[in-house]
Motif scaffolding. Structure first.
Motif, PDB file in Angstrom:
ATOM      1  N   PHE A 107       0.809  -1.227   0.000  1.00  0.00           N
ATOM      2  CA  PHE A 107       0.000   0.000   0.000  1.00  0.00           C
ATOM      3  C   PHE A 107       0.835   1.267   0.000  1.00  0.00           C
ATOM      4  CE2 PHE A 107      -0.052   2.455   3.951  1.00  0.00           C
ATOM      5  CZ  PHE A 107       0.752   1.673   4.770  1.00  0.00           C
ATOM      6  N   LYS A 108       2.128   1.168   0.361  1.00  0.00           N
ATOM      7  CA  LYS A 108       2.957   2.370   0.412  1.00  0.00           C
ATOM      8  C   LYS A 108       3.106   3.034  -0.955  1.00  0.00           C
ATOM      9  CE  LYS A 108       5.369   1.422   4.699  1.00  0.00           C
ATOM     10  NZ  LYS A 108       4.804   0.079   5.050  1.00  0.00           N
ATOM     11  N   ASP A 139      10.675  -2.667   3.233  1.00  0.00           N
ATOM     12  CA  ASP A 139       9.531  -2.274   2.410  1.00  0.00           C
ATOM     13  C   ASP A 139       9.498  -0.822   1.953  1.00  0.00           C
ATOM     14  OD1 ASP A 139       8.247  -4.593   1.904  1.00  0.00           O
ATOM     15  OD2 ASP A 139       6.338  -3.944   2.775  1.00  0.00           O
ATOM     16  N   PRO A 256      -4.432  -2.945   9.621  1.00  0.00           N
ATOM     17  CA  PRO A 256      -3.178  -3.477  10.163  1.00  0.00           C
ATOM     18  C   PRO A 256      -2.170  -2.338  10.286  1.00  0.00           C
ATOM     19  CG  PRO A 256      -3.906  -4.703   8.212  1.00  0.00           C
ATOM     20  CD  PRO A 256      -4.729  -3.468   8.281  1.00  0.00           C
ATOM     21  N   SER A 257      -1.642  -2.107  11.483  1.00  0.00           N
ATOM     22  CA  SER A 257      -0.908  -0.864  11.726  1.00  0.00           C
ATOM     23  C   SER A 257       0.447  -1.067  12.381  1.00  0.00           C
ATOM     24  CB  SER A 257      -1.747   0.057  12.620  1.00  0.00           C
ATOM     25  OG  SER A 257      -2.921   0.449  11.946  1.00  0.00           O
ATOM     26  N   GLY A 258       1.388  -0.176  12.001  1.00  0.00           N
ATOM     27  CA  GLY A 258       2.722  -0.157  12.592  1.00  0.00           C
ATOM     28  C   GLY A 258       3.036   1.250  13.059  1.00  0.00           C
ATOM     29  N   ASN A 259       3.323   2.107  12.076  1.00  0.00           N
ATOM     30  CA  ASN A 259       3.593   3.515  12.363  1.00  0.00           C
ATOM     31  C   ASN A 259       2.308   4.343  12.444  1.00  0.00           C
ATOM     32  OD1 ASN A 259       5.658   5.196  12.975  1.00  0.00           O
ATOM     33  ND2 ASN A 259       6.573   5.180  10.944  1.00  0.00           N
ATOM     34  N   PHE A 260       1.195   3.737  12.126  1.00  0.00           N
ATOM     35  CA  PHE A 260      -0.140   4.346  12.181  1.00  0.00           C
ATOM     36  C   PHE A 260      -0.367   5.482  11.187  1.00  0.00           C
ATOM     37  CE2 PHE A 260      -2.801   2.292  15.328  1.00  0.00           C
ATOM     38  CZ  PHE A 260      -1.895   1.364  15.819  1.00  0.00           C
ATOM     39  N   GLY A 261       0.429   5.493  10.096  1.00  0.00           N
ATOM     40  CA  GLY A 261       0.165   6.446   9.024  1.00  0.00           C
ATOM     41  C   GLY A 261      -1.115   6.074   8.292  1.00  0.00           C
ATOM     42  N   ASN A 262      -1.257   4.788   7.987  1.00  0.00           N
ATOM     43  CA  ASN A 262      -2.427   4.326   7.254  1.00  0.00           C
ATOM     44  C   ASN A 262      -3.704   4.654   8.030  1.00  0.00           C
ATOM     45  OD1 ASN A 262      -3.932   3.041   5.306  1.00  0.00           O
ATOM     46  ND2 ASN A 262      -3.094   1.000   5.676  1.00  0.00           N
ATOM     47  N   ALA A 310       6.568  -5.480   8.554  1.00  0.00           N
ATOM     48  CA  ALA A 310       6.427  -4.074   8.157  1.00  0.00           C
ATOM     49  C   ALA A 310       5.678  -3.287   9.238  1.00  0.00           C
ATOM     50  CB  ALA A 310       5.709  -3.958   6.819  1.00  0.00           C
ATOM     51  N   MET A 311       5.209  -3.994  10.266  1.00  0.00           N
ATOM     52  CA  MET A 311       4.532  -3.314  11.384  1.00  0.00           C
ATOM     53  C   MET A 311       5.324  -3.450  12.678  1.00  0.00           C
ATOM     54  SD  MET A 311       0.570  -4.233  10.404  1.00  0.00           S
ATOM     55  CE  MET A 311       0.376  -5.371  11.739  1.00  0.00           C
ATOM     56  N   HIS A 363       0.182  -9.367   7.454  1.00  0.00           N
ATOM     57  CA  HIS A 363      -0.316  -8.101   8.014  1.00  0.00           C
ATOM     58  C   HIS A 363      -1.841  -8.067   7.959  1.00  0.00           C
ATOM     59  CE1 HIS A 363       3.762  -7.624   6.528  1.00  0.00           C
ATOM     60  NE2 HIS A 363       3.950  -6.769   7.507  1.00  0.00           N
ATOM     61  N   THR A 418      -2.692  -4.858   3.112  1.00  0.00           N
ATOM     62  CA  THR A 418      -1.646  -3.868   2.834  1.00  0.00           C
ATOM     63  C   THR A 418      -0.543  -4.376   1.915  1.00  0.00           C
ATOM     64  OG1 THR A 418      -0.696  -4.511   4.955  1.00  0.00           O
ATOM     65  CG2 THR A 418      -2.024  -2.510   4.927  1.00  0.00           C
ATOM     66  N   ALA A 419      -0.454  -5.687   1.716  1.00  0.00           N
ATOM     67  CA  ALA A 419       0.588  -6.206   0.816  1.00  0.00           C
ATOM     68  C   ALA A 419       0.090  -7.467   0.127  1.00  0.00           C
ATOM     69  CB  ALA A 419       1.864  -6.515   1.592  1.00  0.00           C
TER      70      ALA A 419
HETATM   71  C1  LIG Z   1       4.102  -0.121   6.213  1.00  0.00           C
HETATM   72  C2  LIG Z   1       3.207  -1.285   6.266  1.00  0.00           C
HETATM   73  C3  LIG Z   1       2.201  -1.422   7.242  1.00  0.00           C
HETATM   74  C4  LIG Z   1       2.032  -0.437   8.363  1.00  0.00           C
HETATM   75  O1  LIG Z   1       1.500   0.799   7.950  1.00  0.00           O
HETATM   76  P1  LIG Z   1       1.603   2.059   8.914  1.00  0.00           P
HETATM   77  O2  LIG Z   1       1.115   3.209   8.120  1.00  0.00           O
HETATM   78  O3  LIG Z   1       3.057   2.172   9.287  1.00  0.00           O
HETATM   79  O4  LIG Z   1       0.757   1.771  10.104  1.00  0.00           O
HETATM   80  C5  LIG Z   1       1.362  -2.523   7.194  1.00  0.00           C
HETATM   81  N1  LIG Z   1       1.506  -3.463   6.242  1.00  0.00           N
HETATM   82  C6  LIG Z   1       2.466  -3.383   5.286  1.00  0.00           C
HETATM   83  C7  LIG Z   1       2.585  -4.471   4.280  1.00  0.00           C
HETATM   84  C8  LIG Z   1       3.335  -2.285   5.247  1.00  0.00           C
HETATM   85  O5  LIG Z   1       4.291  -2.219   4.301  1.00  0.00           O
END
Ligand SMILES: *Cc1c(COP(=O)(O)O)cnc(C)c1O
Length: 470
Positions: A107-108, A139, A256-262, A310-311, A363, A418-419
């Protein structure tokens, strides 16, 4: 549009300053628009829903007003999005929002491609290129490299830790030609980051090269991610009457979240009028945000490695934006939150495939399991006061204000995928006992020659290389 900053609301800058600066160096804060204008009612009510590009153009317009004329914005959108998000139904009240149809299959691409083209636009009258330096653990680097590839006036150098990214990731990073190149550093991801950070503070280097970053905190990556929330929520609202006989369903976005930008981008779409009722913040064992929602205490911590790598973020940078937009109480009424450990991720990939036939990536699997639990009893338990311990995998104990919509069968879930599962082929294969199909564009990249340039973990050698080669 005026942009302010999460740490000082007296700050006022334009879009160009926010995009080219990335963050506010003076305060360390992140840029955020002072308002989120509602999308035109004629678009919100249109049935069939407007096209993805129509939505993208109309949502972006107020944020660049006075700085990018309509025809240039239209060209940016056209060039950024030769692909669209896709909505795939899983069952009558569950949808997957597939965000992996872009060039790097994650999704990036949505954020990075818009950012690259706006940066190029703002650099168009400069005599020299803008040099982007990115350190990546996997990623982000490929999305940025691909997004900036052949974009005029911009030049990209990616640093990654040699031997510490997957074979597919390495191919995605190191096979570019022209204005994008990769350095494989004999060190860790932190070493790569340190080399880049040192370069940014090196005044001698900066007097010779115009340097910039392409961070995920850039507002030009966040805003475009709101487009697919709007697009998918309008689409699902319109088809819901046919799929499940629910008029105007409560649409829940599971992220699905890591940095919570999405997820922050989802909040922006809701502010702009998207028919979204609430969110599920879904994480792996890096559960800083679920813990915050459960306990009220925010504790950033070192990240731990998981299958949904990636999270793997212990200190999510967009927490600061979420806090600037809402109080903890507002977050608790609008979000459910959910987390899974590695075993839970494996089981979820397998269960999703077994129940629906869909092959989901590690994810998205966390999101799928979150919605599966919510609709099959976890939310009802919560309403009845039966709570899951927050430090056990599962739903956190706060009760969102849409809980009754789920038990009254008025809610539908949209799980953000997201991927592509092919990007995490070995994990997925282990979970379901067969290999996920590989998209042609990933297969192609595996056949390209590796062009990574070896680099010692030594700032002086890195600097010398930059000065001799850029
Ligand atoms: C970056 C990423 C995320 C996390 O997105 P955030 O915006 O960082 O929360 C989730 N899934 C995949 C595959 C990513 O590349």
């Amino acid at each position: 549009m005026i942009y302010t900053d999460t740490r000082d609301s007296s700050v006022k800058v334009d879009f160009r300053t926010a995009v080219m600066g990335g963050m506010n160096q003076a305060t360390g804060g992140l840029y955020i628009p002072v308002e989120f204008p509602k999308l035109d009612k004629s678009l919100l009510t249109k049935d069939p829903a407007p096209s993805f590009r129509d939505i993208a153009f109309n949502m972006a317009k107020p944020y660049v007003e006075g700085e990018i004329p309509d025809e240039d914005l239209a060209a940016i959108i056209q060039d950024a999005y030769p692909f669209s998000p896709k909505v795939a139904p899983l069952d009558s009240i569950s949808y997957v929002l597939e965000l992996f149809h872009g060039p790097t299959c994650a999704f990036k691409d949505f954020g990075a491609r818009f950012m690259a083209r706006t940066m190029s636009y703002f650099n168009r009258n400069e005599a020299t290129p803008l040099h982007i330096l990115v350190a990546t653990s996997g990623d982000t680097g490929s999305a940025v490299g691909s997004a900036f590839h052949n974009v005029p006036g911009l030049d990209v150098t990616i640093l990654y830790p040699e031997g510490k990214v997957s074979q597919l990731q390495e191919k995605q990073l190191s096979t570019f030609t022209g204005n994008v190149r990769a350095l494989k550093v004999k060190g860790t991801f932190d070493d790569c980051q340190k080399l880049v950070k040192t370069a940014f503070t090196d005044t001698e280097l900066r007097s010779k090269l115009r340097l910039s970053s392409a961070n995920s905190i850039n507002i030009a990556r966040l805003l475009p991610q709101s487009f697919y929330y709007m697009y998918s929520s309008l689409l699902v609202r319109n088809r819901s009457a046919m799929d499940n006989k629910i008029q105007d369903p409560a649409i829940i976005m599971i992220v699905p979240s890591g940095n919570f930008g999405n997820l922050t981008s989802g909040l922006i779409a809701k502010e702009m009028g998207a028919p979204i009722e609430g969110f599920v913040a879904a994480t792996n064992s890096n559960r800083t945000i679920p813990d915050w929602i459960a306990t009220g205490d925010y504790n950033a911590r070192p990240s731990v490695e998981t299958y949904a790598n990636a999270m793997d973020v212990g200190a999510p940078s967009n927490y600061e934006r979420i806090k600037a937009m809402y109080s903890l109480e507002e977050v608790r009424t609008s979000f459910a939150s959910y987390w899974l450990d590695n075993k839970g991720i494996m089981d979820a990939i397998q269960a999703c495939n077994g129940k629906t036939g869909y092959i989901i990536d590690p994810h998205g699997a966390i999101g799928w399991k979150a919605w599966e639990d919510i609709k099959t009893g976890a939310m009802e338990n919560l309403i009845n006061g039966i709570k899951n311990d927050y430090d056990k995998p599962g739903l956190t104990p706060n009760l969102p204000n849409w809980a009754n919509k789920v038990t009254d069968k008025k809610a539908v879930g949209v799980i953000l995928e997201t991927a592509s599962p092919a990007k995490f082929g070995s994990t997925v294969t282990e979970a379901i006992g067969k290999e996920p199909p590989i998209p042609a564009r990933l297969e192609e990249v595996l056949r390209l020659p590796d062009r990574a340039i070896p680099m010692e973990n030594d700032y002086n050698l890195f600097k010398e290389w930059l000065l001799n080669n850029l």
